[in-house]
Design a protein around this motif. Structure first.
Motif, PDB file in Angstrom:
ATOM      1  N   ALA B  22      45.400  40.741  45.255  1.00  0.00           N
ATOM      2  CA  ALA B  22      44.034  41.213  45.038  1.00  0.00           C
ATOM      3  C   ALA B  22      43.307  41.124  46.367  1.00  0.00           C
ATOM      4  N   CYS B  23      42.361  42.020  46.563  1.00  0.00           N
ATOM      5  CA  CYS B  23      41.638  42.032  47.834  1.00  0.00           C
ATOM      6  C   CYS B  23      40.158  42.209  47.571  1.00  0.00           C
ATOM      7  N   ARG B  24      39.355  41.409  48.257  1.00  0.00           N
ATOM      8  CA  ARG B  24      37.906  41.497  48.125  1.00  0.00           C
ATOM      9  C   ARG B  24      37.327  41.884  49.472  1.00  0.00           C
ATOM     10  N   ARG B  25      36.493  42.910  49.490  1.00  0.00           N
ATOM     11  CA  ARG B  25      35.776  43.282  50.718  1.00  0.00           C
ATOM     12  C   ARG B  25      34.304  43.076  50.417  1.00  0.00           C
ATOM     13  N   GLY B  26      33.697  42.092  51.040  1.00  0.00           N
ATOM     14  CA  GLY B  26      32.310  41.768  50.723  1.00  0.00           C
ATOM     15  C   GLY B  26      32.237  41.276  49.293  1.00  0.00           C
ATOM     16  N   GLU B  27      31.377  41.893  48.496  1.00  0.00           N
ATOM     17  CA  GLU B  27      31.230  41.483  47.107  1.00  0.00           C
ATOM     18  C   GLU B  27      32.171  42.235  46.180  1.00  0.00           C
ATOM     19  N   ARG B  28      32.820  43.266  46.718  1.00  0.00           N
ATOM     20  CA  ARG B  28      33.554  44.195  45.866  1.00  0.00           C
ATOM     21  C   ARG B  28      35.032  43.829  45.804  1.00  0.00           C
ATOM     22  N   LEU B  29      35.558  43.754  44.596  1.00  0.00           N
ATOM     23  CA  LEU B  29      36.985  43.585  44.418  1.00  0.00           C
ATOM     24  C   LEU B  29      37.613  44.970  44.531  1.00  0.00           C
ATOM     25  N   VAL B  30      38.433  45.189  45.558  1.00  0.00           N
ATOM     26  CA  VAL B  30      38.928  46.543  45.826  1.00  0.00           C
ATOM     27  C   VAL B  30      40.136  46.873  44.948  1.00  0.00           C
ATOM     28  N   GLY B  51      38.237  55.016  49.749  1.00  0.00           N
ATOM     29  CA  GLY B  51      37.630  53.805  49.203  1.00  0.00           C
ATOM     30  C   GLY B  51      38.466  53.121  48.146  1.00  0.00           C
ATOM     31  N   SER B  52      39.690  53.608  47.906  1.00  0.00           N
ATOM     32  CA  SER B  52      40.500  52.994  46.855  1.00  0.00           C
ATOM     33  C   SER B  52      41.243  51.770  47.375  1.00  0.00           C
ATOM     34  N   GLY B  53      41.201  51.526  48.689  1.00  0.00           N
ATOM     35  CA  GLY B  53      41.762  50.276  49.215  1.00  0.00           C
ATOM     36  C   GLY B  53      43.045  50.435  49.986  1.00  0.00           C
ATOM     37  N   PRO B  67      44.494  37.807  51.487  1.00  0.00           N
ATOM     38  CA  PRO B  67      44.318  38.350  50.148  1.00  0.00           C
ATOM     39  C   PRO B  67      43.516  37.385  49.277  1.00  0.00           C
ATOM     40  N   GLU B  68      42.754  37.931  48.353  1.00  0.00           N
ATOM     41  CA  GLU B  68      41.965  37.119  47.428  1.00  0.00           C
ATOM     42  C   GLU B  68      42.905  36.340  46.501  1.00  0.00           C
ATOM     43  N   PHE B 214      45.275  50.363  40.517  1.00  0.00           N
ATOM     44  CA  PHE B 214      45.027  48.917  40.578  1.00  0.00           C
ATOM     45  C   PHE B 214      43.545  48.599  40.724  1.00  0.00           C
ATOM     46  N   ARG B 215      42.726  49.588  40.408  1.00  0.00           N
ATOM     47  CA  ARG B 215      41.292  49.368  40.536  1.00  0.00           C
ATOM     48  C   ARG B 215      40.840  48.423  39.423  1.00  0.00           C
ATOM     49  N   PRO B 216      40.183  47.327  39.767  1.00  0.00           N
ATOM     50  CA  PRO B 216      39.726  46.405  38.723  1.00  0.00           C
ATOM     51  C   PRO B 216      38.594  47.039  37.930  1.00  0.00           C
ATOM     52  N   ARG B 217      38.507  46.690  36.652  1.00  0.00           N
ATOM     53  CA  ARG B 217      37.547  47.365  35.773  1.00  0.00           C
ATOM     54  C   ARG B 217      36.106  47.082  36.177  1.00  0.00           C
TER      55      ARG B 217
END
Lengths: 221, 222
Positions: B22-30, B51-53, B67-68, B214-217
């Protein structure tokens, strides 16, 4: 050639080709020192009394001038990202960049300092301590500056922030640099002060690479 | 996953894997819950909308961004245990070309190859059609030439893992073909390639990974 020396060679070559930086720092140093006799008057006794302080304070400010670009251009053109992915640890790369920075700025400042001391009628007994103190002190300025430059990477108006961060850290270097000159003029010997500067240099070379590399990784994330 | 039966550098057939990433960029879980595996001589193509990561995943693979969640491993050994060995085995070509305007193309490539222990700079320049541009400072190179010079780092010093973020951006058809040839040769030698692209590329036997899966909901909320 080892990667460490290759990085120093690259930074020196960039400094040569881009010109400016070293010349600017030295020119600032000379010009600012020359301003003092105009400001406080040309009496030799007065200038002689404050010469050590003027030279050291001006050297600190001159060293500050070139710090902002230490990592900035590498950061902007993507070189820093590529550098951080090389086998050579980022800590050693920071050290290599500090060495190159000192060769381009600190070394010329050290070489010019005695000429300016002449201008300010510094007591002849102080020249040795001035040169040795500058030779030991200016690398500390480059090292501490690297931490500030790494921390302010990508910040808006990073230059001002950098000065505010780094100048307080320069105070010990200023105190012992000036004290070494005063002591040798007063006949006490500059040795203890120079030894403290040496200790500060050893300490800074050991700790700075880790601090600056951590800050750079943060900036790259 | 099909292992190549014969490889030029056995016995350790490299195998680059990620599990539960899992990857987080800023506040957003990518992205989250992402698994991948790249065998020796394998290629993995990352696809997905802007922007899908894709870039984030490549940065995670390179070790630039931690990685998160999840685990990355090379030959079963977690990367966290030896980040320096991972850096030594990878080439990462991101969006920026990492070129200095005042250094010549040959000096620039010589530097990057030298930092990895040296390599054949002239051959690498020739491979991307840059022999004539070698003595010129990088500021006189066109955008496409700069891109070629960045890619020439791949062949100037060998590394088993190539991570390429949209490598064909700005390249003409000839340079794209040169890149594809370099990738094919790299895979013949047992190397791995992970690249992101929007253009269809000629990569025989490449696996494809769609980041959109793999986009988180809740990821788009912030």
């Amino acid at each position: 050639m080892s990667a460490f020396r290759l990085l120093i060679a690259r930074d020196l070559r960039l400094a040569m080709r881009q010109g400016g930086d070293a010349a600017m720092v030295v020119a600032f140093f000379i010009l600012t020192v020359v301003l003092f006799p105009f400001g406080v008057g040309p009496e030799p006794e007065l200038l002689q009394r404050i010469a050590a302080g003027i030279i050291w304070v001006t050297a600190l400010l001159a060293a500050l001038l070139s710090l902002e670009k230490l990592f900035q251009t590498d950061y902007e053109d993507g070189s820093l990202e590529a550098l951080s992915l090389l086998p050579l640890p980022l800590e050693f790369q920071v050290l290599a960049k500090c060495v190159a920075h000192w060769l381009v700025t600190g070394l010329p400042l050290t070489l010019v300092a005695p000429l300016l001391a002449l201008l300010l009628h510094l007591d002849p007994a102080g020249y040795g301590a001035l040169m040795l103190g500058m030779a030991l002190g200016t690398p500390i300025l480059s090292l501490l500056g690297a931490v500030g430059a790494a921390l302010t990477l990508g910040a808006r108006r990073g230059g001002v922030l950098l000065s505010l961060l780094v100048l307080p850290l320069y105070i010990p270097v200023l105190i012992f640099g000036v004290a070494a000159i005063e002591a040798s003029i007063g006949g006490f010997g500059a040795r203890p002060h120079l030894l403290i500067l040496t200790a500060l240099l050893v300490l800074a070379s050991g700790l700075v690479p880790f601090a600056a590399a951590a800050a750079l990784r943060q900036a790259l994330e | 996953m099909i292992r190549r039966p014969m490889s030029d550098n056995p016995p350790s057939s490299p195998d680059f894997t990620g599990t539960g990433l899992a990857c987080r960029r800023g506040e957003r879980l990518v992205f989250a819950g992402l698994d991948f595996a790249v065998p020796a001589s394998g290629a993995l193509v990352l696809v997905g909308p802007n922007g899908s990561g894709k870039s984030s995943l490549l940065r995670v693979m390179a070790g630039l961004t931690p990685p998160e969640a999840g685990r990355l491993a090379w030959d079963g050994v977690a990367l966290k245990e030896d980040p320096q060995a991972h850096r030594a085995r990878l080439h990462f070509i991101g969006h920026s070309d990492a070129l200095k305007p005042v250094l010549s193309a040959a000096e620039m490539l010589g530097f990057w190859a030298g930092m990895r222990g040296g390599g054949d700079v002239a051959a690498a320049l020739a491979r991307f059609g840059l022999s004539a541009a070698a003595p010129f400072p990088c500021r006189y190179l066109s955008a496409g030439q700069r891109r070629r010079l960045a890619l020439a780092r791949l062949v100037a010093s060998p590394a088993p893992l190539w991570l390429l973020d949209e490598p064909t951006t700005g390249l003409d058809t000839e340079a794209t073909a040169q890149l594809m040839a370099a990738i094919a040769a790299h895979r013949r030698d047992g190397g791995c390639v992970v690249l992101s692209t929007h253009a269809p590329l000629d990569l025989p036997g490449a696996a494809s990974l769609s980041l959109a899966d793999f986009r988180p909901r809740r990821g788009l909320a912030a």
